[in-house]
Scaffold this active site. Structure first.
Site, short mmCIF file in Angstrom:
data_model
loop_
_atom_site.label_atom_id
_atom_site.label_comp_id
_atom_site.label_asym_id
_atom_site.label_seq_id
_atom_site.Cartn_x
_atom_site.Cartn_y
_atom_site.Cartn_z
N LYS A 74 0.83 -1.22 0.00
CA LYS A 74 0.00 0.00 0.00
C LYS A 74 0.86 1.26 0.00
O LYS A 74 0.55 2.24 -0.67
CB LYS A 74 -0.94 0.00 1.21
CG LYS A 74 -2.02 -1.06 1.15
CD LYS A 74 -2.99 -0.89 2.30
CE LYS A 74 -4.04 -1.98 2.28
NZ LYS A 74 -5.08 -1.80 3.28
N GLY A 118 -1.19 1.52 12.55
CA GLY A 118 -0.66 0.95 11.32
C GLY A 118 -1.39 1.51 10.11
O GLY A 118 -2.11 2.52 10.20
P1 ATR Z 1 -2.31 -2.79 8.95
O1 ATR Z 1 -1.93 -2.27 7.59
O2 ATR Z 1 -3.25 -3.97 8.88
O3 ATR Z 1 -2.80 -1.73 9.88
P2 ATR Z 1 0.26 -2.74 10.24
O4 ATR Z 1 0.59 -1.46 9.53
O5 ATR Z 1 1.33 -3.78 10.34
O6 ATR Z 1 -0.98 -3.45 9.55
O7 ATR Z 1 -0.28 -2.39 11.72
C1 ATR Z 1 -0.56 -3.35 12.66
C2 ATR Z 1 -1.09 -2.69 13.95
O8 ATR Z 1 -1.39 -3.72 14.88
C3 ATR Z 1 -0.08 -1.78 14.62
O9 ATR Z 1 -0.74 -0.75 15.30
C4 ATR Z 1 0.58 -2.74 15.61
O10 ATR Z 1 1.18 -2.14 16.71
P3 ATR Z 1 2.76 -1.70 16.69
O11 ATR Z 1 2.81 -0.40 16.00
O12 ATR Z 1 3.16 -1.65 18.09
O13 ATR Z 1 3.47 -2.80 15.91
C5 ATR Z 1 -0.62 -3.52 16.06
N1 ATR Z 1 -0.28 -4.82 16.65
C6 ATR Z 1 0.06 -5.96 15.99
N2 ATR Z 1 0.29 -6.96 16.87
C7 ATR Z 1 0.10 -6.43 18.11
C8 ATR Z 1 0.17 -6.97 19.45
N3 ATR Z 1 0.49 -8.24 19.66
N4 ATR Z 1 -0.09 -6.14 20.48
C9 ATR Z 1 -0.44 -4.85 20.26
N5 ATR Z 1 -0.53 -4.29 19.03
C10 ATR Z 1 -0.26 -5.06 17.96
#
Ligand code: ATR
Length: 275
Positions: A64, A127
């Protein structure tokens, strides 16, 4: 003629089921397919749209942002969210749009009869999905957005990105999610809950009973966090509606067809039976 959803991995995408249903319904001879591609081929895809070899594409993780950087013509939502999920041809130019936020808000309106205007909203996550949704929450004049994210720097970057808008921004500690009474809507944009045993700890004691918990995850159909809100008497929503409505926006960009409520509901029903 083909339309693709491209990403890596792409196996689990439900977009072909949705689009091929509408394509058949509207007697289009096009076929919508999943295509796993490498970063090297992104420019070629733009060229194929320009030369009308393909109608357009949907884009998913991890490309993206790449298309945001590659395309000259971007919608305001794509610019604001720094991400593109739909490419289409307009006046012989290839445009990048981000339909995630519009899809989210339309699903909220149709499924929950809810408008975000003047609302105070807690957004979990910083994210790509969070950027796309917040861009549209601002367009629709949300009053205040409180962002909570595990990684603080990403939360700060997101707020910095959207700072010059009328919507107010605040932060909340990920370790202590304790929304106040003023919160009308909570949106989970993180991936926490995709695994059945995952749950976000949210202290609900201050919330009014008409607060909505909305999860953009659609598989499982009910995340543990959704279940815990329902057990306490709150209304909840999953992400299937957003998936269908963002697809409907893309369909409109490619074919100029405004899909009906019936088209939306039929696609939703088909999806619901496939997972
Ligand atoms: P997307 O495009 O689907 O939003 P992304 O850009 O990878 O995917 O974002 C994933 C989101 O999920 C982020 O806010 C991430 O938090 P971090 O910025 O700390 O990585 C969050 N996320 C994923 N796994 C997590 C977990 N186990 N606990 C808390 N937040 C999580």
């Amino acid at each position: 003629m083909k339309i693709y959803v491209i990403g890596k991995p792409i196996k689990h995408s439900m977009s072909p089921i949705i689009h091929n249903y509408w394509l058949r319904k509207y007697s289009k001879s096009h076929v919508y397919e999943k295509k796993e591609v490498c970063k090297d081929s992104l420019k070629k895809i733009i060229e194929q749209i320009k030369t009308k070899k393909i109608v357009g594409v949907n884009v998913t993780i991890p490309y993206k942002k790449d298309f945001y950087n590659l395309l000259e013509n971007l919608s305001s939502n794509a610019k604001n969210s720094k991400a593109v999920n739909t490419l289409y041809l307009k006046n012989d130019n290839v445009y990048g749009e981000n339909t995630d936020g519009i899809g989210y808000c339309k699903a909220l309106k149709q499924e929950m009869n809810y408008e975000v205007k003047d609302k105070n909203i807690l957004v979990l996550g910083s994210g790509g999905a969070s950027f796309g949704i917040i861009s549209e929450l601002i367009n629709r004049k949300a009053s205040k957005i409180i962002v909570s994210n595990r990684t603080k720097i990403k939360c700060n970057q997101l707020i910095e990105n959207f700072r010059n808008n009328k919507t107010k921004f605040e932060k909340m500690e990920w370790q202590k999610i304790e929304p106040s009474r003023e919160i009308d809507l909570i949106i989970n944009t993180t991936s926490v809950g995709m695994k059945e045993n995952e749950q976000i700890n949210i202290d609900t004691k201050n919330l009014e009973k008409n607060t909505i918990f909305s999860d953009i995850i659609y598989s499982p159909k009910k995340t543990r966090t959704m279940k815990s809100f329902e057990e306490k008497g709150f209304l909840t929503q999953n992400g299937l509606g957003m998936l269908i409505f963002q697809a409907a926006e893309a369909f409109r960009l490619w074919f100029g067809i405004n899909l009906t409520k019936q088209d939306i509901n039929e696609a939703k029903r088909i999806c619901e039976t496939t997972y």
